[in-house]
Design a protein around this motif. Sequence first.
Motif, mmCIF file in Angstrom:
data_model
loop_
_atom_site.group_PDB
_atom_site.id
_atom_site.type_symbol
_atom_site.label_atom_id
_atom_site.label_comp_id
_atom_site.label_asym_id
_atom_site.label_seq_id
_atom_site.Cartn_x
_atom_site.Cartn_y
_atom_site.Cartn_z
ATOM 1 N N GLY A 28 3.364 -34.178 26.711
ATOM 2 C CA GLY A 28 2.621 -32.948 27.014
ATOM 3 C C GLY A 28 1.494 -32.664 26.041
ATOM 4 N N GLY A 29 1.149 -33.644 25.208
ATOM 5 C CA GLY A 29 0.082 -33.428 24.218
ATOM 6 C C GLY A 29 -1.286 -33.406 24.876
ATOM 7 N N THR A 30 -2.171 -32.562 24.351
ATOM 8 C CA THR A 30 -3.517 -32.474 24.909
ATOM 9 C C THR A 30 -4.507 -33.290 24.086
ATOM 10 N N GLY A 31 -4.100 -33.693 22.883
ATOM 11 C CA GLY A 31 -5.020 -34.409 22.003
ATOM 12 C C GLY A 31 -5.973 -33.467 21.274
ATOM 13 N N LEU A 32 -5.730 -32.160 21.397
ATOM 14 C CA LEU A 32 -6.624 -31.177 20.775
ATOM 15 C C LEU A 32 -5.970 -30.411 19.620
ATOM 16 N N GLY A 33 -4.642 -30.579 19.478
ATOM 17 C CA GLY A 33 -3.892 -29.784 18.496
ATOM 18 C C GLY A 33 -4.448 -29.861 17.084
ATOM 19 N N LEU A 34 -4.670 -31.063 16.594
ATOM 20 C CA LEU A 34 -5.128 -31.198 15.201
ATOM 21 C C LEU A 34 -6.591 -30.793 15.035
ATOM 22 N N ALA A 35 -7.386 -30.943 16.109
ATOM 23 C CA ALA A 35 -8.774 -30.457 16.041
ATOM 24 C C ALA A 35 -8.746 -28.938 15.871
ATOM 25 N N GLY A 74 5.338 -41.480 11.754
ATOM 26 C CA GLY A 74 4.216 -41.701 10.842
ATOM 27 C C GLY A 74 2.939 -42.080 11.576
ATOM 28 N N ILE A 75 1.855 -42.204 10.811
ATOM 29 C CA ILE A 75 0.532 -42.480 11.390
ATOM 30 C C ILE A 75 -0.076 -43.676 10.663
ATOM 31 N N PRO A 76 -0.496 -44.710 11.376
ATOM 32 C CA PRO A 76 -1.098 -45.859 10.716
ATOM 33 C C PRO A 76 -2.293 -45.437 9.858
ATOM 34 N N ARG A 115 -5.945 -39.972 19.888
ATOM 35 C CA ARG A 115 -4.485 -40.141 19.823
ATOM 36 C C ARG A 115 -4.177 -41.549 19.357
ATOM 37 N N VAL A 116 -3.140 -41.682 18.525
ATOM 38 C CA VAL A 116 -2.730 -43.013 18.095
ATOM 39 C C VAL A 116 -2.175 -43.762 19.305
ATOM 40 N N ASP A 117 -1.370 -43.072 20.097
ATOM 41 C CA ASP A 117 -0.756 -43.676 21.273
ATOM 42 C C ASP A 117 -0.933 -42.704 22.445
ATOM 43 N N VAL A 120 7.625 -33.416 17.995
ATOM 44 C CA VAL A 120 7.336 -34.401 19.044
ATOM 45 C C VAL A 120 7.371 -35.830 18.508
ATOM 46 N N TYR A 121 6.811 -36.030 17.304
ATOM 47 C CA TYR A 121 6.689 -37.390 16.782
ATOM 48 C C TYR A 121 7.828 -37.762 15.822
ATOM 49 N N SER A 122 8.990 -37.098 15.986
ATOM 50 C CA SER A 122 10.164 -37.422 15.173
ATOM 51 C C SER A 122 11.328 -37.792 16.066
ATOM 52 N N ASP A 159 4.989 -28.285 16.019
ATOM 53 C CA ASP A 159 5.205 -28.908 17.324
ATOM 54 C C ASP A 159 5.013 -30.431 17.244
ATOM 55 N N ASN A 160 3.935 -30.868 16.591
ATOM 56 C CA ASN A 160 3.699 -32.301 16.415
ATOM 57 C C ASN A 160 4.837 -32.935 15.620
ATOM 58 N N ALA A 161 5.263 -32.264 14.540
ATOM 59 C CA ALA A 161 6.337 -32.800 13.697
ATOM 60 C C ALA A 161 7.581 -33.054 14.556
ATOM 61 N N SER A 197 6.343 -31.123 6.834
ATOM 62 C CA SER A 197 6.766 -32.513 6.613
ATOM 63 C C SER A 197 7.790 -32.932 7.650
ATOM 64 N N ASP A 198 7.623 -34.150 8.145
ATOM 65 C CA ASP A 198 8.629 -34.655 9.083
ATOM 66 C C ASP A 198 9.125 -36.031 8.655
ATOM 67 N N GLN A 199 10.192 -36.471 9.304
ATOM 68 C CA GLN A 199 10.761 -37.801 9.057
ATOM 69 C C GLN A 199 10.533 -38.662 10.288
ATOM 70 N N ARG A 255 2.008 -42.067 24.878
ATOM 71 C CA ARG A 255 3.084 -41.277 24.291
ATOM 72 C C ARG A 255 2.690 -39.796 24.207
ATOM 73 N N SER A 256 1.445 -39.549 23.763
ATOM 74 C CA SER A 256 0.972 -38.174 23.626
ATOM 75 C C SER A 256 1.009 -37.456 24.979
ATOM 76 N N ARG A 257 0.525 -38.139 26.027
ATOM 77 C CA ARG A 257 0.479 -37.505 27.348
ATOM 78 C C ARG A 257 1.882 -37.269 27.875
HETATM 79 P P1 ADP Z 1 -1.502 -34.517 20.636
HETATM 80 O O1 ADP Z 1 -1.586 -33.455 21.665
HETATM 81 O O2 ADP Z 1 -1.738 -35.894 21.164
HETATM 82 O O3 ADP Z 1 -0.280 -34.418 19.771
HETATM 83 P P2 ADP Z 1 -2.975 -33.780 18.241
HETATM 84 O O4 ADP Z 1 -4.413 -33.485 18.039
HETATM 85 O O5 ADP Z 1 -1.994 -32.714 17.893
HETATM 86 O O6 ADP Z 1 -2.809 -34.255 19.738
HETATM 87 O O7 ADP Z 1 -2.635 -35.089 17.391
HETATM 88 C C1 ADP Z 1 -3.447 -36.244 17.515
HETATM 89 C C2 ADP Z 1 -2.630 -37.501 17.322
HETATM 90 O O8 ADP Z 1 -2.173 -37.593 15.961
HETATM 91 C C3 ADP Z 1 -1.355 -37.585 18.160
HETATM 92 O O9 ADP Z 1 -1.607 -38.100 19.448
HETATM 93 C C4 ADP Z 1 -0.490 -38.503 17.334
HETATM 94 O O10 ADP Z 1 -0.826 -39.849 17.595
HETATM 95 C C5 ADP Z 1 -0.890 -38.195 15.906
HETATM 96 N N1 ADP Z 1 0.035 -37.228 15.225
HETATM 97 C C6 ADP Z 1 -0.153 -35.902 15.040
HETATM 98 N N2 ADP Z 1 0.853 -35.340 14.357
HETATM 99 C C7 ADP Z 1 1.716 -36.343 14.059
HETATM 100 C C8 ADP Z 1 2.964 -36.427 13.342
HETATM 101 N N3 ADP Z 1 3.511 -35.346 12.786
HETATM 102 N N4 ADP Z 1 3.561 -37.657 13.270
HETATM 103 C C9 ADP Z 1 2.995 -38.749 13.811
HETATM 104 N N5 ADP Z 1 1.822 -38.746 14.503
HETATM 105 C C10 ADP Z 1 1.192 -37.560 14.627
#
Ligand code: ADP
Length: 270
Positions: A217-224, A192-194, A207-209, A163-165, A159-161, A187-189, A212-214
Motif C-alpha cells: 500500500g506504499g505510495t512512494g511519497l512518504g519519505l518525500a 534495511g536499505i542498500p 522505491r528500493v523494491d 512495513v519493512y520489518s 509506518d515504514n518501520a 529504529s527498526d530491525q 513490495r512497496s505497492r
Molecule cells: P513507500 O510508500 O514505498 O514506503 P517511502 O517514500 O515511504 O515510500 O519510502 C521509499 C522507499 O524507501 C520504500 O519503498 C522502501 O524501499 C524504502 N524504505 C523506507 N523506509 C524503510 C525502512 N524503515 N526499512 C527499509 N526500507 C525502507
Amino acid sequence: ENTNFAVRVAPLSSYGQVLVLAEDQTERRRVEAVRRDFVANVSHELKTPVGALSLLAETVQDAADDPEAVTRFAGRMQHEAARLTYLVQDLITLSRIQGAEAIPTPEQVSIDEAVQVAIDYCKTRAGAKDITLVTGGTEGLRIWGDDDLLITALRNLIDNAIVYSPEHTRVVISARPAGGSVEVSVSDQGIGIPEESQERIFERFFRVDAARSRATGGTGLGLAIVKHVAAAHAGDVTVWSKEGSGSTFTLRLPAFGGKALAAPPSIPLE
Ligand code: ADP
C-alpha cells in the motif's frame, strides 16, 4: 558552444550599444526535468489503480451469476480504490508543504504528545505483525513547529518501520536534546536499505523494491513528505541503515527554547 547558457541581446541605445545577457540554464533545465518526471510519475501511478478498477468492474459484470467471484472481485476493487485514496491524500499533503517554505504559525509542540498520537495511528498495523512499539526519552521535550506536520512525519516513519520489518520485532521511537535541536529517531530491525539507495529514498516515488512497496500500500511519497516537513522546520532528516539488520531515521528539529515567549512586547514609538 555551451548549451547550458542562453544568450540574450537587447538594444540599449540608438548609438548601437547593446546589452548581452548570458543566463545559466543548468538549474532551470534541471527543475523543468524534475517537474516533467514528477508529472509523468503521477500519471503512471494514477493510471495503474484506475486501469485495475475498470478491468475488475468488467470482470464483475461477467461473473454476475457467481456470487463468490463477485465478492472476491469487489474486495479487490476496494483495495485498488484505497490505493488511489492514499495516493491522492499523499499528493495533497506533499503539495501543501512543498508550497510553504516555512511554517506560517509555529507553536511549541510536545514531542511526547506527537509521538503518542502517531503511535495510536500505527498501532493496528503493528499489532497485526506482532511488532512492539517502544518509546524512550520523549518526556518534556518540545520543538518549535507544527504539531500536525510533525505527527504526519512520525506516522510515515513508524509506518515504514512496521512495513519493512518482519513479524515479532521491535520499533523504537526515541528522542533527545542535541544543542539547539531535538532529535527524534525511529529504529527498526527490518530489511534495511542498500547503501547505494540511501540517498535516493527521499525522492518522490523512489522505491528500493517497487513491487513490495505497492503490495503493502506504499505510495512512494512518504519519505518525500518527511523530508519536506523537516525542511519546513529548518531541520533535516537522515538515515542510517544496514541491509538485513535494520534502519534508523533521525529527524532533527529546532528545540523550543522559550526565547519567543520571553521577548518583550513591542511598544509603539509614537
Ligand atoms: P513507500 O510508500 O514505498 O514506503 P517511502 O517514500 O515511504 O515510500 O519510502 C521509499 C522507499 O524507501 C520504500 O519503498 C522502501 O524501499 C524504502 N524504505 C523506507 N523506509 C524503510 C525502512 N524503515 N526499512 C527499509 N526500507 C525502507
